[in-house]
Design an enzyme around this catalytic site. Sequence first.
Site, PDB file in Angstrom:
ATOM      1  N   ASP A 349       0.829  -1.209   0.000  1.00  0.00           N
ATOM      2  CA  ASP A 349       0.000   0.000   0.000  1.00  0.00           C
ATOM      3  C   ASP A 349       0.864   1.260   0.000  1.00  0.00           C
ATOM      4  O   ASP A 349       2.043   1.222   0.326  1.00  0.00           O
ATOM      5  CB  ASP A 349      -0.925   0.021   1.218  1.00  0.00           C
ATOM      6  N   GLU A 350       0.235   2.344  -0.374  1.00  0.00           N
ATOM      7  CA  GLU A 350       0.807   3.697  -0.278  1.00  0.00           C
ATOM      8  C   GLU A 350       2.232   3.795  -0.836  1.00  0.00           C
ATOM      9  O   GLU A 350       3.166   4.189  -0.145  1.00  0.00           O
ATOM     10  CB  GLU A 350       0.767   4.180   1.170  1.00  0.00           C
ATOM     11  N   ILE A 351       2.379   3.427  -2.100  1.00  0.00           N
ATOM     12  CA  ILE A 351       3.645   3.685  -2.779  1.00  0.00           C
ATOM     13  C   ILE A 351       3.674   5.171  -3.143  1.00  0.00           C
ATOM     14  O   ILE A 351       2.864   5.645  -3.938  1.00  0.00           O
ATOM     15  CB  ILE A 351       3.801   2.824  -4.039  1.00  0.00           C
TER      16      ILE A 351
END
Length: 593
Positions: A349-351
């Site tokens: 998640d959240e690259i």
Amino acid sequence: MVSIVSQFSTTKLKEEMRICLSKFAIIICLTLIFPPPTLSLKSAVNVWPKPRLVSWPKPLARFLSANFTIDSPYHQHLAPAVTRYLALIRTEHYHPLITPSVNVSTSAPPLQTLFINITDLAAPLQHGVNETYSLSISEVGETAYLIAETAWGAMRGLETFSQLVWGDPSAIPVGLYIWDAPLFAHRGIMLDTSRNYYEVEDILRTIEAMSANKVNVFHWHITDSHSFPLMVPSEPELAAKGSYGPDMIYSPSDVAKIVQFGLEHGVRILPEIDSPGHTGSWAEAYPEIVACANMFWLPPGSDWADRLASEPGTGHLNPLNQKTYKVLENVIRDVSNLFPETFYHGGADEIIPGCWKADPTIQSFLSNGGTLGQLLEKFINSTLPYIISLNRTVVYWEDVLLDDVVKVDPSFLPREHTILQTWNNDSNNTKKIVQAGYQTIVSSSEFYYLDCGHGDFLGNDSLYDPQTTGRDPKDGKSWCDPFKAWQTIYNYDITFGLSEDEAKLVLGGEVALWSEQADPTVLDGKLWPRTSAMAETLWSGNRDEGGRKRSAEATDRLNEWRYRMVSRGVKAEPIQPLWCIRNPGMCNASPFS
């Protein structure tokens, strides 16, 4: 006690009853298709979560024998549960806040034994295991019967039996029949132990409370950018250098203790090692494989789009460095050995584009025509097949498929081996995932994030400089405001807007407690009884036999259950003044419900 058939039509109920595998259980189930009329709530004996079907035609009870026993077939994980429940049933002596209007017979012989029959003693604790049970407590005879397909269903029935017992001397309803099974196979809590550390005893207490609420998955978000508290045998430097200190590390023996405790409570322990984002803590041991580590998360004067992380704590693994995969392979292998769970959560998640762009090798890759999506695809293609080779199903956060900027083509995520966990955009993202053909676990931040509503945690935030009323939406609120009240959680339908076929791809849901502003001192209150609200909706739903939301009736039972949890050592928050509990219905928003 009330007679209920929660949410399901008679046709559906008949179909599900076929899974009652003993002749005796089938007879009981069939007699319950047409339950007797509903009784007054004043006669209720509270069970949480509410069983799918309860029949108690007459408000009768009798005492338990002082020498009450449980007769069960041997199972290595059920045996400790039987011992635990026997002690609880004999000694709890819980006094309900409102004494049930029940005739307790003084002439009937006391109940001597609970006899447990299990069809499949070999069934492992894994996703989809049968948790069905039936419970029969006759008006006559000295034995009650608990029939289950598996040891895990028997554990659920033991919990229900324990909640039916009250008083000193202990009494229990008789002439009572229950048939019960969960609506959703996956009912979980996600706890973040990276941002703040939790002792093993805190985790064990949480698992015990989960079992009491029939919540069956402890999703352990072990590592993040802030700390790496897990001792990985083949990569010991990750914890030695990346944890908060030697007294804040989970050793292999700690993990074994937690896993064993989970098995004895019917709770799966699902590990998450988040990557390639949220990996700043890895840089303490391997700075060469982590981009933008230990940098200020929001460079001065930059736009939000140019941030290096979405909160303080930067660092992404570099997909172009081959050493990344050597280290990660060791971690994945060791974690899979430590945890027998068949799901492995890989995060993803959240690259944050700014973080990868801060690395010179990645800058060169991008300047030569590469894309951020290709970087993530390289990472997934270099790790997912290895995880699958270890006989694991991979769970990722939804971002890997749905992020606006950095995502992979679905061809990199084989549907038969991949589960996607939702957290953004409520039912819209759930819809997108199932329409793409993926199974999903729902953790909507709009409904299931338990850390929301306590403000932000940034220091020297200029939003707080002006003296304001606090009513402006910008006045120091957290990103996922408001606070998720138990009613909000209870009224949430995780399959909202889905077709019948799409809903079949929803495995269940998880509440999430991220730990920026949580630690052991507030753990119980943040989790309970709000998690109980999710537990009931995923077990038996939130509607009565007429299809109406049962919020008012649930309030009375949840009040009682919260007090019982407190008596069992869980510091659950109150949901109403005691006066409301003593005066059922008087604190409702409307007298009509």
